[in-house]
Design a protein around this motif. Structure first.
Motif, mmCIF file in Angstrom:
data_model
loop_
_atom_site.group_PDB
_atom_site.id
_atom_site.type_symbol
_atom_site.label_atom_id
_atom_site.label_comp_id
_atom_site.label_asym_id
_atom_site.label_seq_id
_atom_site.Cartn_x
_atom_site.Cartn_y
_atom_site.Cartn_z
ATOM 1 N N ALA A 39 0.501 -1.376 -0.015
ATOM 2 C CA ALA A 39 0.412 -0.638 0.058
ATOM 3 C C ALA A 39 0.813 1.530 -0.163
ATOM 4 O O ALA A 39 0.740 1.738 -1.021
ATOM 5 N N ASP A 40 2.066 1.344 0.892
ATOM 6 C CA ASP A 40 2.429 2.600 0.381
ATOM 7 C C ASP A 40 3.707 2.531 -0.709
ATOM 8 O O ASP A 40 4.060 3.498 -0.416
ATOM 9 N N ILE A 41 3.628 1.318 -1.382
ATOM 10 C CA ILE A 41 4.681 1.739 -2.393
ATOM 11 C C ILE A 41 3.719 2.584 -3.473
ATOM 12 O O ILE A 41 3.877 3.195 -4.122
ATOM 13 N N ALA A 42 2.386 1.871 -3.324
ATOM 14 C CA ALA A 42 1.228 2.585 -4.382
ATOM 15 C C ALA A 42 0.980 3.616 -3.692
ATOM 16 O O ALA A 42 1.289 4.636 -4.767
ATOM 17 N N GLN A 46 2.075 7.598 -6.650
ATOM 18 C CA GLN A 46 0.864 7.910 -7.333
ATOM 19 C C GLN A 46 0.593 7.783 -8.151
ATOM 20 O O GLN A 46 0.116 8.504 -9.398
ATOM 21 N N GLY A 47 -0.062 6.141 -8.495
ATOM 22 C CA GLY A 47 -0.704 6.667 -9.711
ATOM 23 C C GLY A 47 -1.603 6.697 -10.495
ATOM 24 O O GLY A 47 -2.318 7.314 -9.660
ATOM 25 N N PRO A 48 -2.536 5.977 -11.165
ATOM 26 C CA PRO A 48 -3.985 6.807 -11.605
ATOM 27 C C PRO A 48 -4.843 6.447 -10.614
ATOM 28 O O PRO A 48 -6.065 7.428 -10.680
ATOM 29 N N LYS A 49 -4.896 4.835 -10.783
ATOM 30 C CA LYS A 49 -5.315 4.233 -9.055
ATOM 31 C C LYS A 49 -5.286 5.598 -8.474
ATOM 32 O O LYS A 49 -6.838 6.208 -7.286
ATOM 33 N N GLU A 54 -7.530 10.036 -4.476
ATOM 34 C CA GLU A 54 -6.895 11.347 -3.911
ATOM 35 C C GLU A 54 -8.098 12.571 -4.212
ATOM 36 O O GLU A 54 -8.007 13.256 -3.683
ATOM 37 N N ALA A 55 -8.521 12.525 -5.499
ATOM 38 C CA ALA A 55 -9.245 13.349 -6.076
ATOM 39 C C ALA A 55 -10.477 13.668 -5.207
ATOM 40 O O ALA A 55 -11.682 14.041 -4.459
ATOM 41 N N ASN A 56 -11.029 12.166 -4.772
ATOM 42 C CA ASN A 56 -12.564 11.977 -4.181
ATOM 43 C C ASN A 56 -12.283 12.331 -2.625
ATOM 44 O O ASN A 56 -13.634 12.695 -2.589
ATOM 45 N N LEU A 57 -11.234 11.792 -2.442
ATOM 46 C CA LEU A 57 -11.031 12.511 -0.941
ATOM 47 C C LEU A 57 -10.940 13.519 -0.393
ATOM 48 O O LEU A 57 -11.437 14.654 0.305
ATOM 49 N N MET A 297 -12.688 4.415 -2.425
ATOM 50 C CA MET A 297 -12.639 4.497 -3.843
ATOM 51 C C MET A 297 -12.403 4.930 -4.944
ATOM 52 O O MET A 297 -11.501 6.226 -4.778
ATOM 53 N N LEU A 298 -11.621 4.310 -5.417
ATOM 54 C CA LEU A 298 -10.114 4.086 -6.230
ATOM 55 C C LEU A 298 -11.126 4.224 -7.640
ATOM 56 O O LEU A 298 -9.897 4.715 -8.701
ATOM 57 N N GLN A 299 -12.359 5.001 -8.097
ATOM 58 C CA GLN A 299 -12.776 4.627 -9.095
ATOM 59 C C GLN A 299 -13.858 5.593 -9.172
ATOM 60 O O GLN A 299 -14.106 6.421 -8.126
ATOM 61 N N ARG A 300 -14.290 6.887 -10.121
ATOM 62 C CA ARG A 300 -14.380 8.089 -10.458
ATOM 63 C C ARG A 300 -16.029 8.036 -10.646
ATOM 64 O O ARG A 300 -16.359 6.745 -10.851
ATOM 65 N N VAL A 301 -16.503 8.885 -9.449
ATOM 66 C CA VAL A 301 -17.345 8.753 -8.921
ATOM 67 C C VAL A 301 -18.413 9.674 -9.431
ATOM 68 O O VAL A 301 -19.418 10.167 -9.563
ATOM 69 N N PHE A 302 -17.629 11.373 -9.536
ATOM 70 C CA PHE A 302 -18.205 12.928 -9.924
ATOM 71 C C PHE A 302 -18.059 13.077 -11.344
ATOM 72 O O PHE A 302 -16.824 12.502 -11.675
ATOM 73 N N THR A 303 -19.499 13.835 -11.673
ATOM 74 C CA THR A 303 -19.414 13.311 -13.050
ATOM 75 C C THR A 303 -18.601 14.344 -13.631
ATOM 76 O O THR A 303 -18.144 14.061 -14.754
#
Length: 320
Positions: A39-42, A46-49, A54-57, A297-303
């Motif tokens: 988890a810390d390596i990922a 800072q990959g796309p997911k 972070e955009a969701n958070l 939530m590592l997927q896009r939710v917000f339009t």
């Protein structure tokens, strides 16, 4: 399908099979350390997911603090905690078959009034829909509800690739006492879900993301988002719609069953589904804001994050 994609899917399937067979045999402390390191390596890469997470958070923090600007250090610390929480979810998924039933039950901390409301609905034969966000360990929560007396419940699973991974997840969930219906790749599960509810059954559906492009537009964390049309099941059947949030609580698990979202007395079916979905989104807001590190939530939710050209027209009467 190209050779590269076939190879990737085979390797993914192999990794999942190894996970279920190997992780159960390792000392838990070793496995936990390894998953935390991954988890810390990922997080550092800072990959796309991770960027989507972070955009969701960022929306959650902005909502909590009541201002649009978010401290970068706070956001990064939260995303790291969320990835560690997500890693714990996967660790427990692989280890759940060997976790004693007594531990699954005794380790769950849940509000008594919500539990009483859930089982009162089932006892009366009315049927109930539990709607959850991607939080904590909802697999453990499923095992808990079965062991507490629900007997079994029905859920819907996204058809993962390769097929061997999807089949492994189905077998895993069935071993916990769940009936699993495929979201895609066959007949729509909506009719079967309606039948289960009319027979007084229980459904547990993760609902904070639109997976079939048939969801409902709602306002969540101050922005437009799309969630599953889970409320349509309650509108069609009269079953109780019960929002639930799950999270990690130290070494244990926490959950809150919120009061039922009733079907409005007036309006078209589409209007009723839209209204109930908005209420559901408000409850998700509260649960996620209270435990943001456990929202995976590592997927896009917000339009605003989605390609407008690919967005379907909002709908409300179709099933989740």
């Amino acid at each position: 399908m190209g050779f590269g994609r076939r190879l990737s899917e085979r390797l993914t399937g192999f990794a999942y099979q190894i996970g279920w067979k190997l992780i159960c045999r390792l000392p838990e402390s070793w496995a936990r350390w390894a998953f935390t390191e991954v988890a810390d390596i990922a997080w550092r890469r800072q990959g796309p997911k991770v960027q989507v997470l972070e955009a969701n958070l960022r929306r959650v923090l902005s909502f909590k603090h009541g201002r649009p600007d978010v401290d970068g250090k706070e956001l990064r610390a939260l995303s790291r905690a969320a990835l560690r929480s997500y890693a714990r979810y996967w660790l427990e998924v692989f280890r759940l078959p060997v976790i004693p039933v007594e531990r699954i039950v005794s380790g769950m901390h849940i509000n008594a009034e919500g539990e009483a409301e859930l089982f009162a609905n089932l006892k009366s034969g009315r049927g109930a829909v539990i709607a959850l966000p991607h939080m904590g360990n909802f697999e453990q929560a499923g095992g808990w509800v079965v062991q507490r007396g629900a007997g079994t419940f029905t859920t819907v699973a996204e058809r993962l690739r390769p097929e061997s991974v999807y089949e492994a997840f189905v077998r895993f969930r069935e071993s916990l006492g769940m009936e699993v219906l495929p979201l895609t790749g066959g007949v729509s599960p909506f009719g079967t879900l309606v039948q289960r509810l009319r027979a007084g059954g229980l459904l547990c559906l993760v609902s904070d993301r639109d997976l079939k492009e048939s969801g409902v537009e709602v306002q969540m964390f101050g922005e437009t988002a799309r969630i599953a049309a889970t409320a349509a099941l309650a509108v069609h059947t009269g079953a109780a719609l019960l929002p639930v949030a799950t999270w990690f609580e130290g070494e244990d698990w926490g959950a809150h069953i919120y009061p039922e979202i009733p079907v409005p007395e007036t309006g078209t079916r589409t209007e009723k589904v839209a209204q109930m979905s908005q209420q559901l989104a408000r409850v998700f807001e509260a649960g996620i804001a209270e435990h943001p590190q456990d929202w995976h939530m590592l997927q896009r939710v917000f339009t605003a994050d989605l390609d407008p050209a690919r967005l379907p027209a909002p709908r409300g009467e179709t099933g989740p």
